[in-house]
Design a protein around this motif. Structure first.
Motif, PDB file in Angstrom:
ATOM      1  N   LYS A   2      21.094   8.093 -22.811  1.00 24.85           N
ATOM      2  CA  LYS A   2      20.831   6.660 -22.930  1.00 24.85           C
ATOM      3  C   LYS A   2      21.702   5.861 -21.962  1.00 24.85           C
ATOM      4  CE  LYS A   2      19.744   7.184 -27.846  1.00 24.85           C
ATOM      5  NZ  LYS A   2      20.191   6.900 -29.224  1.00 24.85           N
ATOM      6  N   VAL A   3      22.964   6.253 -21.844  1.00 31.35           N
ATOM      7  CA  VAL A   3      23.875   5.549 -20.942  1.00 31.35           C
ATOM      8  C   VAL A   3      23.445   5.762 -19.486  1.00 31.35           C
ATOM      9  CG1 VAL A   3      26.263   5.306 -20.173  1.00 31.35           C
ATOM     10  CG2 VAL A   3      25.768   5.762 -22.592  1.00 31.35           C
ATOM     11  N   GLU A   4      23.068   7.000 -19.168  1.00 32.46           N
ATOM     12  CA  GLU A   4      22.630   7.312 -17.803  1.00 32.46           C
ATOM     13  C   GLU A   4      21.382   6.511 -17.427  1.00 32.46           C
ATOM     14  OE1 GLU A   4      20.960  11.121 -15.205  1.00 32.46           O
ATOM     15  OE2 GLU A   4      22.042  11.469 -17.089  1.00 32.46           O
ATOM     16  N   GLN A   5      20.397   6.479 -18.306  1.00 24.70           N
ATOM     17  CA  GLN A   5      19.170   5.739 -18.005  1.00 24.70           C
ATOM     18  C   GLN A   5      19.428   4.243 -17.897  1.00 24.70           C
ATOM     19  OE1 GLN A   5      16.190   6.725 -17.091  1.00 24.70           O
ATOM     20  NE2 GLN A   5      16.944   8.841 -17.132  1.00 24.70           N
ATOM     21  N   TRP A   6      20.348   3.752 -18.715  1.00 26.38           N
ATOM     22  CA  TRP A   6      20.678   2.323 -18.632  1.00 26.38           C
ATOM     23  C   TRP A   6      21.239   1.997 -17.248  1.00 26.38           C
ATOM     24  CZ3 TRP A   6      25.097  -0.547 -17.734  1.00 26.38           C
ATOM     25  CH2 TRP A   6      25.018  -1.914 -18.005  1.00 26.38           C
ATOM     26  N   LEU A   7      22.109   2.838 -16.728  1.00 29.75           N
ATOM     27  CA  LEU A   7      22.678   2.617 -15.401  1.00 29.75           C
ATOM     28  C   LEU A   7      21.612   2.692 -14.317  1.00 29.75           C
ATOM     29  CD1 LEU A   7      25.983   4.679 -15.676  1.00 29.75           C
ATOM     30  CD2 LEU A   7      25.837   2.223 -15.220  1.00 29.75           C
ATOM     31  N   LEU A   8      20.763   3.703 -14.380  1.00 28.10           N
ATOM     32  CA  LEU A   8      19.760   3.915 -13.335  1.00 28.10           C
ATOM     33  C   LEU A   8      18.661   2.855 -13.348  1.00 28.10           C
ATOM     34  CD1 LEU A   8      19.357   7.801 -13.536  1.00 28.10           C
ATOM     35  CD2 LEU A   8      20.665   6.475 -11.860  1.00 28.10           C
ATOM     36  N   ASN A   9      18.445   2.211 -14.478  1.00 28.53           N
ATOM     37  CA  ASN A   9      17.369   1.213 -14.587  1.00 28.53           C
ATOM     38  C   ASN A   9      17.810  -0.200 -14.220  1.00 28.53           C
ATOM     39  OD1 ASN A   9      15.431   3.060 -15.409  1.00 28.53           O
ATOM     40  ND2 ASN A   9      15.884   2.792 -17.587  1.00 28.53           N
ATOM     41  N   VAL A  11      32.055  -2.279 -19.049  1.00 30.47           N
ATOM     42  CA  VAL A  11      31.846  -2.355 -20.495  1.00 30.47           C
ATOM     43  C   VAL A  11      30.443  -2.905 -20.718  1.00 30.47           C
ATOM     44  CG1 VAL A  11      32.629  -3.306 -22.684  1.00 30.47           C
ATOM     45  CG2 VAL A  11      34.297  -2.751 -20.901  1.00 30.47           C
ATOM     46  N   ALA A  12      29.614  -2.138 -21.396  1.00 31.30           N
ATOM     47  CA  ALA A  12      28.210  -2.533 -21.537  1.00 31.30           C
ATOM     48  C   ALA A  12      27.707  -2.263 -22.944  1.00 31.30           C
ATOM     49  CB  ALA A  12      27.353  -1.769 -20.531  1.00 31.30           C
ATOM     50  N   LYS A  13      26.756  -3.113 -23.371  1.00 34.65           N
ATOM     51  CA  LYS A  13      26.045  -2.891 -24.644  1.00 34.65           C
ATOM     52  C   LYS A  13      24.751  -2.165 -24.314  1.00 34.65           C
ATOM     53  CE  LYS A  13      25.339  -3.347 -29.059  1.00 34.65           C
ATOM     54  NZ  LYS A  13      24.326  -2.264 -29.109  1.00 34.65           N
ATOM     55  N   ILE A  14      24.632  -0.921 -24.713  1.00 35.22           N
ATOM     56  CA  ILE A  14      23.483  -0.080 -24.405  1.00 35.22           C
ATOM     57  C   ILE A  14      22.511  -0.103 -25.579  1.00 35.22           C
ATOM     58  CG2 ILE A  14      22.741   2.213 -23.651  1.00 35.22           C
ATOM     59  CD1 ILE A  14      24.763   0.969 -21.760  1.00 35.22           C
ATOM     60  N   VAL A  71      29.887   0.395 -24.775  1.00 38.89           N
ATOM     61  CA  VAL A  71      30.262   1.619 -24.061  1.00 38.89           C
ATOM     62  C   VAL A  71      31.134   1.269 -22.861  1.00 38.89           C
ATOM     63  CG1 VAL A  71      29.391   3.581 -22.738  1.00 38.89           C
ATOM     64  CG2 VAL A  71      28.176   2.816 -24.795  1.00 38.89           C
ATOM     65  N   GLU A  72      32.234   2.020 -22.706  1.00 39.61           N
ATOM     66  CA  GLU A  72      33.077   1.888 -21.523  1.00 39.61           C
ATOM     67  C   GLU A  72      32.733   3.012 -20.548  1.00 39.61           C
ATOM     68  OE1 GLU A  72      37.224   1.750 -22.311  1.00 39.61           O
ATOM     69  OE2 GLU A  72      37.140  -0.168 -23.392  1.00 39.61           O
ATOM     70  N   THR A 120      18.605  -3.468 -12.038  1.00 40.61           N
ATOM     71  CA  THR A 120      18.069  -4.046 -10.811  1.00 40.61           C
ATOM     72  C   THR A 120      19.158  -4.104  -9.743  1.00 40.61           C
ATOM     73  OG1 THR A 120      18.636  -6.315 -11.436  1.00 40.61           O
ATOM     74  CG2 THR A 120      16.497  -5.468 -12.187  1.00 40.61           C
ATOM     75  N   GLN A 121      18.773  -4.442  -8.513  1.00 39.45           N
ATOM     76  CA  GLN A 121      19.745  -4.539  -7.428  1.00 39.45           C
ATOM     77  C   GLN A 121      20.800  -5.610  -7.715  1.00 39.45           C
ATOM     78  OE1 GLN A 121      20.300  -2.766  -4.370  1.00 39.45           O
ATOM     79  NE2 GLN A 121      19.158  -1.330  -5.675  1.00 39.45           N
ATOM     80  N   CYS A 122      20.383  -6.722  -8.267  1.00 34.20           N
ATOM     81  CA  CYS A 122      21.336  -7.796  -8.596  1.00 34.20           C
ATOM     82  C   CYS A 122      22.315  -7.319  -9.669  1.00 34.20           C
ATOM     83  CB  CYS A 122      20.595  -9.038  -9.075  1.00 34.20           C
ATOM     84  SG  CYS A 122      19.663  -9.884  -7.779  1.00 34.20           S
ATOM     85  N   GLU A 123      21.792  -6.615 -10.675  1.00 36.36           N
ATOM     86  CA  GLU A 123      22.647  -6.105 -11.744  1.00 36.36           C
ATOM     87  C   GLU A 123      23.612  -5.045 -11.216  1.00 36.36           C
ATOM     88  OE1 GLU A 123      19.657  -6.702 -15.586  1.00 36.36           O
ATOM     89  OE2 GLU A 123      19.498  -4.914 -14.333  1.00 36.36           O
ATOM     90  N   ARG A 124      23.112  -4.196 -10.319  1.00 35.56           N
ATOM     91  CA  ARG A 124      23.982  -3.161  -9.746  1.00 35.56           C
ATOM     92  C   ARG A 124      25.112  -3.783  -8.918  1.00 35.56           C
ATOM     93  NH1 ARG A 124      20.046   1.847  -7.707  1.00 35.56           N
ATOM     94  NH2 ARG A 124      19.100   2.266  -9.749  1.00 35.56           N
ATOM     95  N   GLU A 125      24.798  -4.868  -8.231  1.00 39.88           N
ATOM     96  CA  GLU A 125      25.833  -5.551  -7.450  1.00 39.88           C
ATOM     97  C   GLU A 125      26.929  -6.086  -8.363  1.00 39.88           C
ATOM     98  OE1 GLU A 125      26.230  -9.026  -3.999  1.00 39.88           O
ATOM     99  OE2 GLU A 125      24.317  -8.708  -5.043  1.00 39.88           O
TER     100      GLU A 125
END
Length: 653
Positions: free
Chosen positions: A436-443, A463-466, A473-474, A445-450
């Motif tokens: 779940k954490v991996e898919q959240w990271l890979l999904n 630190v993210a709410k998955i 999650v840290e 957007t470019q703006c979010e990744r920046e």
């Protein structure tokens, strides 16, 4: 060739009498007192609806080469949660805490302010439009205490008119402020109402005997089309753009169903999803509709508190930016042509643009085709640019790509943020939540990744709410790296945008009934429904002059030949006069009558009568059937279709 009077008072009593008497539709479960918002269609209504759908399929699916699908009405909770319907598919309602009576907030505001404006006009001696109101609307208005002949200040009149012009765009909080400002209470008691609250309109159910799989009856047919996007793209040989279409039942638990078929809880929809490249929303056939002139109500006019219409060609509307793009403009034109084809009154049709605060958050532009009836202007078709929202959210939720892949003639250089995950450490660190954490990271957007890259560089962790993970999650920098890289792409991958025309068939059918209804000027008790021949429930009334036995085999022969020609016909061999028999079927909208008389016995000729003008022509049975076929299936006018037939006077009484 219609002879419908240009100006005639609409008689609700006569109109409803015909619909009941001829059983176009009626309240469901009538013997048990009925259920609000549910209706049954009778033989005439079924045939009329089927003919509208048939013409719709030919006009859109056949002529536009669309891909038709038929998807289930039962929809799992997860699908509609992802699409946003579980959280956002709602109307605003307010409740009288003393009586428990519930009102839909925008409708209550609309009715009370309209009643006050009516009272102002009465006080000023201003005449009203000559339209007789429905009994249910009369009963509601009797409850509205403000319906008195009280003159309002000019500034208040202007305020009311501005509110009514913007009524479709108010939020629940704004409706609450309006109710408070203008002291709108329960129309029956005058008692105060609680502030508007959201009410989700979907019918919830359980799928399977365990009751653990939550579901809903679908509120629209669109989601099934989006979920089948990859299959549809494959059916179209991976070519873009393309469109899918679906006709089926949808369900909405309306707060206060009213106005017959205009606001119901179970209804037929016809929806199109046209998938288009977001970088190219031109349409190769836009030139076919660019000169069509529509009556438009743009969003800026409504925002100014006005309802003045602008006549503009679709070409000008698109070129000036009033309509966002060619494909959206093209479908507005096709909607207009369809409405004309089924016989709508063009002078009672307009296209209203959604205001900014009314439009869905993901839409870039939306226009409603509204039809005027005795209930006012009613949205019958919505035509929206839904951007890439639906495919994007379903793709993110299911981890399945819903994209188009297009080979590039020349490779392009792309600079994008990429995510590198240390999977050896990831699994032990997050255990069952690792996927779940991996898919959240890979999904992202470019703006979010920046933003995540900046957070990682600054804090050494994210630190993210998955979704579906209980605690925040840290994600430390030793587990993931996010950086911008340059690469060459030989294939372009994109999520299509969607242009969606959505048709409410029941509303269209009801509006068509009103637009087609009129009374003969020489006899106000003789009513007519002037359906165009193509969509009329029955095309021909076969009328033997009398019960003479010589006519029986001729009636049998004629009806057999009509059936072979795929022309629906009814026989009326009752003892009533020919005039009365014709009048009964004028109420059904039957466009043609064929009379068998003693001359038919001698020379095989019959008369054909046109419903609106009552003109009659005479010819052989094959020639008359050929004329009917030309008028029903080829769109020929009365004069064109009967050009080979002789004029005839007499018989009707």
């Amino acid at each position: 060739m219609s002879v419908k009077p240009a100006e005639q008072v609409f008689s609700r009593e006569q109109f409803d009498g015909i619909l009941r008497r001829r059983f176009f539709y009626a309240p469901s479960f009538d013997l048990y007192g009925g259920v609000s918002g549910l209706y049954d269609y009778g033989p005439a209504g079924c045939s009329l609806q089927a003919n509208i759908i048939d013409l719709w399929k030919r006009h859109f699916i056949l002529e536009e080469d669309m891909l038709e699908v038929d998807c289930t009405a039962l929809t799992p909770h997860e699908v509609l949660k992802t699409s946003g319907h579980v959280d956002k598919f709602a109307d605003w309602m307010c409740r009288d805490l003393k009586t428990g009576e519930i009102f839909r907030a925008d409708h209550l505001v609309e009715e009370v302010l309209e009643a006050r404006l009516k009272g102002d006009k009465e006080a000023r001696g201003i005449a009203h439009e000559p339209i007789e109101e429905s009994e249910d609307k009369k009963k509601r208005k009797k409850k509205v205490k403000e319906i008195k002949a009280i003159k309002l200040e000019d500034s208040v009149v202007q305020e009311y008119e501005t509110v009514l012009a913007k009524i479709d765009g108010y939020s629940g909080l704004e409706l609450g402020d309006i109710i408070k400002k203008y002291e709108i209470g329960n129309p029956a008691t005058g008692g105060p109402l609680e502030p508007p609250i959201e009410f989700n309109l979907m019918f919830e159910t359980s799928i399977g005997p365990s009751g653990q799989l939550r579901g809903f009856l679908r509120p629209e047919t669109a989601q099934g089309q989006f979920l089948n996007f990859n299959k549809l793209l494959d059916c179209n040989n991976n070519k873009m753009p393309f469109a899918s279409a679906s006709v089926g039942k949808s369900f909405r638990n309306e707060i206060s169903p009213r106005a017959g078929l205009l606001r119901v809880r179970e209804f037929l929809m016809a929806e199109i999803e046209h998938f288009v490249d977001p970088k190219d929303k031109s349409h190769p056939r836009f030139h076919e509709v660019k000169d069509i002139k529509i009556r438009a109500l743009p969003k800026d006019v409504q925002a100014a508190g006005s309802t003045d219409l602008t006549e503009i060609t679709l070409g000008d509307a698109v070129s000036t930016g009033m309509i966002d793009n060619e494909t959206l403009g093209y479908f507005v034109g096709r909607i207009y042509l369809f409405m004309c084809k089924i016989g709508m009154d063009e002078s009672r049709m307009r296209f209203r643009q959604h205001m900014a605060n009314e439009m869905a958050h993901y839409a870039s532009d939306c226009w409603d085709c509204e039809l005027q009836s005795s209930y006012g202007w009613v949205e019958c078709v919505g035509c929206a640019d839904r951007s890439a929202y639906d495919l994007s959210v379903h793709s993110a939720r299911t981890n399945q790509k819903l994209v188009v892949r297009e080979a590039l003639e020349e490779p392009i250089v792309v600079n994008e943020f990429e995510v590198d995950i240390d999977k050896k450490k990831f699994g032990p660190r997050y255990r069952r939540d690792a996927g779940k954490v991996e898919q959240w990271l890979l999904n992202r957007t470019q703006c979010e990744r920046e933003d995540l890259a900046a957070e990682l560089a600054k804090n050494g962790k994210i630190v993210a709410k998955i979704p579906d993970v209980a605690e925040p999650v840290e994600i430390e920098s030793s587990l993931v790296n996010i950086e911008k890289r340059e690469r060459k792409e030989h294939v372009r991958e994109y999520v299509p945008n969607v242009i969606e025309p959505s048709f409410g068939i029941g509303r269209i059918l009801y509006s068509l009934l009103e637009h087609s209804f009129w009374n003969r000027p020489e006899d106000a008790d003789r009513s007519v429904l002037s359906f165009v021949p193509r969509i009329a429930p029955s095309k021909v009334l076969v009328v033997p002059l009398s019960s003479n036995a010589q006519f029986t085999p001729l009636v049998t022969q004629l009806t057999r030949e009509l059936r072979k020609a795929h022309i629906s016909a009814k026989v009326d061999d009752s003892s009533a006069s020919i005039g009365k028999r014709y009048a009964r079927n004028d109420e059904m909208g039957t466009p043609f009558g064929i009379t068998i008389d003693f001359q038919t016995v001698s020379d095989g000729t019959v008369t054909i009568r046109e419903r609106d003008t009552t003109e009659q022509r005479r010819g052989t049975i094959p020639d008359v059937i050929a004329a009917v076929r030309a008028m029903v299936f080829e769109g020929a006018t009365w004069d064109e279709g009967t050009a080979k037939l002789a004029k005839f006077e007499g018989q009707e009484a």
